[in-house]
Design a protein around this motif. Sequence first.
Motif, PDB file in Angstrom:
ATOM      1  N   ASP A  61      32.403  49.725  32.577  1.00 29.35           N
ATOM      2  CA  ASP A  61      33.160  50.813  31.949  1.00 29.35           C
ATOM      3  C   ASP A  61      34.215  51.365  32.896  1.00 29.35           C
ATOM      4  OD1 ASP A  61      31.712  50.708  29.526  1.00 29.35           O
ATOM      5  OD2 ASP A  61      30.101  51.908  30.402  1.00 29.35           O
ATOM      6  N   GLY A  62      34.829  50.471  33.641  1.00 35.32           N
ATOM      7  CA  GLY A  62      35.835  50.877  34.610  1.00 35.32           C
ATOM      8  C   GLY A  62      37.247  50.558  34.153  1.00 35.32           C
ATOM      9  N   ASP A  63      38.161  50.564  35.089  1.00 33.35           N
ATOM     10  CA  ASP A  63      39.577  50.332  34.834  1.00 33.35           C
ATOM     11  C   ASP A  63      40.042  49.271  35.825  1.00 33.35           C
ATOM     12  OD1 ASP A  63      42.164  50.586  33.897  1.00 33.35           O
ATOM     13  OD2 ASP A  63      42.592  52.411  35.041  1.00 33.35           O
ATOM     14  N   TRP A  64      41.180  48.655  35.589  1.00 34.62           N
ATOM     15  CA  TRP A  64      41.629  47.602  36.482  1.00 34.62           C
ATOM     16  C   TRP A  64      43.134  47.593  36.602  1.00 34.62           C
ATOM     17  CZ3 TRP A  64      39.473  46.665  31.696  1.00 34.62           C
ATOM     18  CH2 TRP A  64      40.331  46.114  30.734  1.00 34.62           C
ATOM     19  N   LEU A  65      43.582  46.969  37.688  1.00 36.43           N
ATOM     20  CA  LEU A  65      45.003  46.813  37.968  1.00 36.43           C
ATOM     21  C   LEU A  65      45.168  45.490  38.699  1.00 36.43           C
ATOM     22  CD1 LEU A  65      47.827  48.190  37.888  1.00 36.43           C
ATOM     23  CD2 LEU A  65      47.263  49.191  40.109  1.00 36.43           C
ATOM     24  N   THR A  66      45.985  44.596  38.164  1.00 33.90           N
ATOM     25  CA  THR A  66      46.199  43.307  38.817  1.00 33.90           C
ATOM     26  C   THR A  66      47.559  43.310  39.501  1.00 33.90           C
ATOM     27  OG1 THR A  66      47.044  42.386  36.736  1.00 33.90           O
ATOM     28  CG2 THR A  66      44.721  42.012  37.252  1.00 33.90           C
ATOM     29  N   LEU A  67      47.519  43.052  40.796  1.00 31.76           N
ATOM     30  CA  LEU A  67      48.748  42.961  41.586  1.00 31.76           C
ATOM     31  C   LEU A  67      48.421  42.372  42.950  1.00 31.76           C
ATOM     32  CD1 LEU A  67      48.306  45.442  43.754  1.00 31.76           C
ATOM     33  CD2 LEU A  67      49.350  46.831  41.991  1.00 31.76           C
ATOM     34  N   ASP A  68      49.450  41.964  43.650  1.00 32.68           N
ATOM     35  CA  ASP A  68      49.335  41.517  45.033  1.00 32.68           C
ATOM     36  C   ASP A  68      49.512  42.745  45.917  1.00 32.68           C
ATOM     37  OD1 ASP A  68      49.661  40.535  47.586  1.00 32.68           O
ATOM     38  OD2 ASP A  68      51.105  38.991  47.038  1.00 32.68           O
ATOM     39  N   ILE A  69      48.472  43.120  46.672  1.00 29.67           N
ATOM     40  CA  ILE A  69      48.550  44.358  47.453  1.00 29.67           C
ATOM     41  C   ILE A  69      49.598  44.282  48.556  1.00 29.67           C
ATOM     42  CG2 ILE A  69      46.179  45.069  46.982  1.00 29.67           C
ATOM     43  CD1 ILE A  69      45.461  44.093  49.838  1.00 29.67           C
ATOM     44  N   THR A  70      50.088  43.068  48.878  1.00 30.08           N
ATOM     45  CA  THR A  70      51.140  42.952  49.890  1.00 30.08           C
ATOM     46  C   THR A  70      52.531  43.096  49.277  1.00 30.08           C
ATOM     47  OG1 THR A  70      51.332  40.540  49.718  1.00 30.08           O
ATOM     48  CG2 THR A  70      49.665  41.411  51.228  1.00 30.08           C
TER      49      THR A  70
END
Length: 448
Positions: free
Chosen positions: A252-261
């Motif tokens: 029951d969470g949330d997400w974010l897809t990205l390259d942290i660099t």
Amino acid sequence: MSDKYQAFTTSPLGRILVKNLGLPDPAPLERYREGDPLVSGTVLVGGTGRLAESLPGLLDELGVSNTSVADDDTRFKGLVFDATGLKDTTTLVALRDFFTPVLRRLEPSARVVVLGTPPELTRGSERVAQRALEGFTRSLGKEIGRGSTVQLVYVAEGQEAAVTSTLGFLLSPKSAYVSGQVIRIGAHGDATTTSVEDWTKPLAGKVALVTGASRGIGEAIARVLHRDGATVVGVDVPQAASELQRLMKELDGDWLTLDITGKDAPQRIAHHLQTKHGGVDVVVHNAGITRDRKLANMAPNDKGDRWTSVLAVNVTAPELITRELLEQGVINAGGSIVGVASIAGIAGNVGQTNYAASKAAVIGLVDSLADELTDGITINAVAPGFIITQMTAAVPFATREVGQRLNAMAQGGLPVDVAETIAWYANPASSGVNGNVVRVCGQMMLGA
């Protein structure tokens, strides 16, 4: 992943060979399961320092059965000794007098905690005596056996009430793979003691950011923080999007897809947390990579640029993200920042100059910010040793066996061991725990 050697040692043939050949004999470790009591037995309390009077009440608050009487029949699941009253080396005999009569009456997977005063905050003979506690606890940790652990907690004067969450962690199965560690409470400024209404859900109503959350240690961190009541926001690379989304939906969470660099990653993360969650309470920098090769063979133009890529993911991105979140005020008052370092950053490792540099730099980030943070925000790090994951399963057999056996517990740890340590840092009642680096390594025998 299972430990085949440990399974062999429990077989009839394995027991014979271990006994006759003196082979490593890893004891099964007790680990916490949701719904279990923190301590399944009695804790013996001793010592005559400034914490002695309050210890029974603190343990009662945690629901931990405790006594100050060591009768001849009782077996103990834990020992807590207040050594803050030891003012010179002649008084160190109190350690022997307390521990020797009861060590053989400890249950398997017992917990030993010694409480002292930070030597740097004392002078003269008291400083000498308090520094001696480190040698005592680290040596006892290598003697005690049967899955038991030993820790030293230095508590600054005035911070006595801030020790509860740390006692709860160190006395419980949550600290199964943590031993021989020195923890400081209140060493970086005065902390406001925060109460917790429900010790089983200390993160209720909190938001936790976890990078590299889709698998391995990151997945374990997300699960444990969720168990403790947090809303988890998982971050991972686009290639791991399906795994990340599946896990976050389960929690029951949330997400974010990205390259942290990525150049705009800090701003995107800050914006997401602020607009969707109104801020964040726990920030866990778990994402990390390895690109191993001896330095002599690590050419600047090698494939994938082993040096630059490892430093970028493991420390540059966490530093930039942290500073962006702080500058924008996204981290809520009383929040917690946790970096995932490594034993390699402390002891070094062949073929890992890039990785070790990055993980030592994570510790440097903790050192840099511990005295600068305001509003009760803390920063700490974990330094895992050999943790059994899909990644370590690919390590050559001989190297893997050495990595697992050269510690006081003669076995590798599990991702949940790292996660439990992070959850202790994140607990609002751990407000006095700031600027620490705790090794989750089963107390390595060499190098650290």
